[in-house]
Each structure stands twice: as structure tokens, then as C-alpha cells.
Design a protein around this motif. Structure first.
Motif, PDB file in Angstrom:
ATOM      1  N   SER A   1       0.838  -1.205   0.000  1.00  0.00           N
ATOM      2  CA  SER A   1       0.000   0.000   0.000  1.00  0.00           C
ATOM      3  C   SER A   1       0.872   1.254   0.000  1.00  0.00           C
ATOM      4  O   SER A   1       2.053   1.210   0.368  1.00  0.00           O
ATOM      5  CB  SER A   1      -0.904   0.011   1.236  1.00  0.00           C
ATOM      6  N   LEU A   2       0.275   2.368  -0.407  1.00  0.00           N
ATOM      7  CA  LEU A   2       1.016   3.628  -0.443  1.00  0.00           C
ATOM      8  C   LEU A   2       1.536   3.993   0.943  1.00  0.00           C
ATOM      9  O   LEU A   2       2.678   4.426   1.085  1.00  0.00           O
ATOM     10  CB  LEU A   2       0.133   4.755  -0.999  1.00  0.00           C
ATOM     11  N   SER A   3       0.719   3.803   1.967  1.00  0.00           N
ATOM     12  CA  SER A   3       1.163   4.165   3.310  1.00  0.00           C
ATOM     13  C   SER A   3       2.347   3.297   3.748  1.00  0.00           C
ATOM     14  O   SER A   3       3.274   3.786   4.387  1.00  0.00           O
ATOM     15  CB  SER A   3      -0.009   4.102   4.282  1.00  0.00           C
TER      16      SER A   3
ATOM     17  N   GLU B   1       4.548   1.921   1.654  1.00  0.00           N
ATOM     18  CA  GLU B   1       5.688   2.388   0.847  1.00  0.00           C
ATOM     19  C   GLU B   1       6.264   3.676   1.426  1.00  0.00           C
ATOM     20  O   GLU B   1       7.484   3.865   1.466  1.00  0.00           O
ATOM     21  CB  GLU B   1       5.255   2.641  -0.602  1.00  0.00           C
ATOM     22  N   PHE B   2       5.380   4.570   1.865  1.00  0.00           N
ATOM     23  CA  PHE B   2       5.792   5.845   2.444  1.00  0.00           C
ATOM     24  C   PHE B   2       6.583   5.603   3.729  1.00  0.00           C
ATOM     25  O   PHE B   2       7.635   6.216   3.941  1.00  0.00           O
ATOM     26  CB  PHE B   2       4.550   6.705   2.703  1.00  0.00           C
TER      27      PHE B   2
ATOM     28  N   GLU C   1      -1.769  12.217  -0.479  1.00  0.00           N
ATOM     29  CA  GLU C   1      -1.408  11.003  -1.217  1.00  0.00           C
ATOM     30  C   GLU C   1      -0.402  11.307  -2.317  1.00  0.00           C
ATOM     31  O   GLU C   1       0.559  10.556  -2.515  1.00  0.00           O
ATOM     32  CB  GLU C   1      -2.656  10.344  -1.810  1.00  0.00           C
TER      33      GLU C   1
ATOM     34  N   GLN D   1       2.953  11.900  -0.786  1.00  0.00           N
ATOM     35  CA  GLN D   1       3.563  10.633  -0.378  1.00  0.00           C
ATOM     36  C   GLN D   1       4.138   9.899  -1.582  1.00  0.00           C
ATOM     37  O   GLN D   1       5.237   9.349  -1.510  1.00  0.00           O
ATOM     38  CB  GLN D   1       2.541   9.767   0.354  1.00  0.00           C
ATOM     39  N   ARG D   2       3.403   9.893  -2.701  1.00  0.00           N
ATOM     40  CA  ARG D   2       3.910   9.244  -3.917  1.00  0.00           C
ATOM     41  C   ARG D   2       5.205   9.907  -4.383  1.00  0.00           C
ATOM     42  O   ARG D   2       6.160   9.227  -4.762  1.00  0.00           O
ATOM     43  CB  ARG D   2       2.867   9.318  -5.038  1.00  0.00           C
TER      44      ARG D   2
END
Length: 84
Positions: free
Chosen positions: A2-4, A6-7, A69, A72-73
Motif C-alpha cells: 500500500s502507499l502508506s 511504501e511511504f 497522497e 507521499q507518492r
């Protein structure tokens, strides 16, 4: 992943870089991190004698309107680029 996740991993990875990035890149990382975790700044610009604080504030303020978001990306992508 998930993005979170990965962040969060990017936050760990950035501390383990072989070389310290230049000040411009560090400011960009700071601004993306703050925008990604807090959104737009709502604080006052630091005083004229706080040069570091002003630079950080200005870098973060420049990202106003960027979604958390998207910030974060961009942070994840920048860390990946620095690791390459």
C-alpha cells in the motif's frame, strides 16, 4: 504494498542512504514529508533570523494544494531515485 506502507518504508530507507543529499533535495524531502503527513501548512512563517526555519516553511508552503497522497507518492519516488 500500500502507499502508506511504501511511504513508511521510504522514511526508513532515506536514513540509510550512502551519501547525504544536498540541501535542495533535503528541503524537498522535508516538504514532501510534511505535506504527506500533515497537509497544507497552517503555521506562520518563521522570523527573519531563522533562516533554516524559513527555508523549510517556504519549501512546504510551495506544496500547498498538493494532496497528501500525491505528496507521499512523490516522496517515495524521490527516495527511490536517491537509492538508485
Amino acid at each position: 504494498m500500500s502507499l502508506s506502507a511504501e511511504f513508511e518504508q521510504a522514511q526508513i530507507d532515506v536514513k540509510q542512504l550512502d551519501q547525504r543529499p544536498g540541501n535542495d533535495v533535503l528541503l524537498r524531502l522535508y516538504a514532501l514529508y510534511k505535506q504527506g503527513t500533515h497537509g497544507d501548512t497552517d503555521s506562520k512563517r518563521p522570523g527573519v533570523f531563522d533562516l533554516t526555519g524559513r527555508a523549510k516553511y517556504d519549501a512546504w508552503k510551495a506544496l500547498a494544494g498538493t494532496s497528501q497522497e500525491d505528496a507521499q507518492r512523490q516522496y517515495v519516488a524521490l527516495v527511490a531515485q536517491l537509492r538508485a
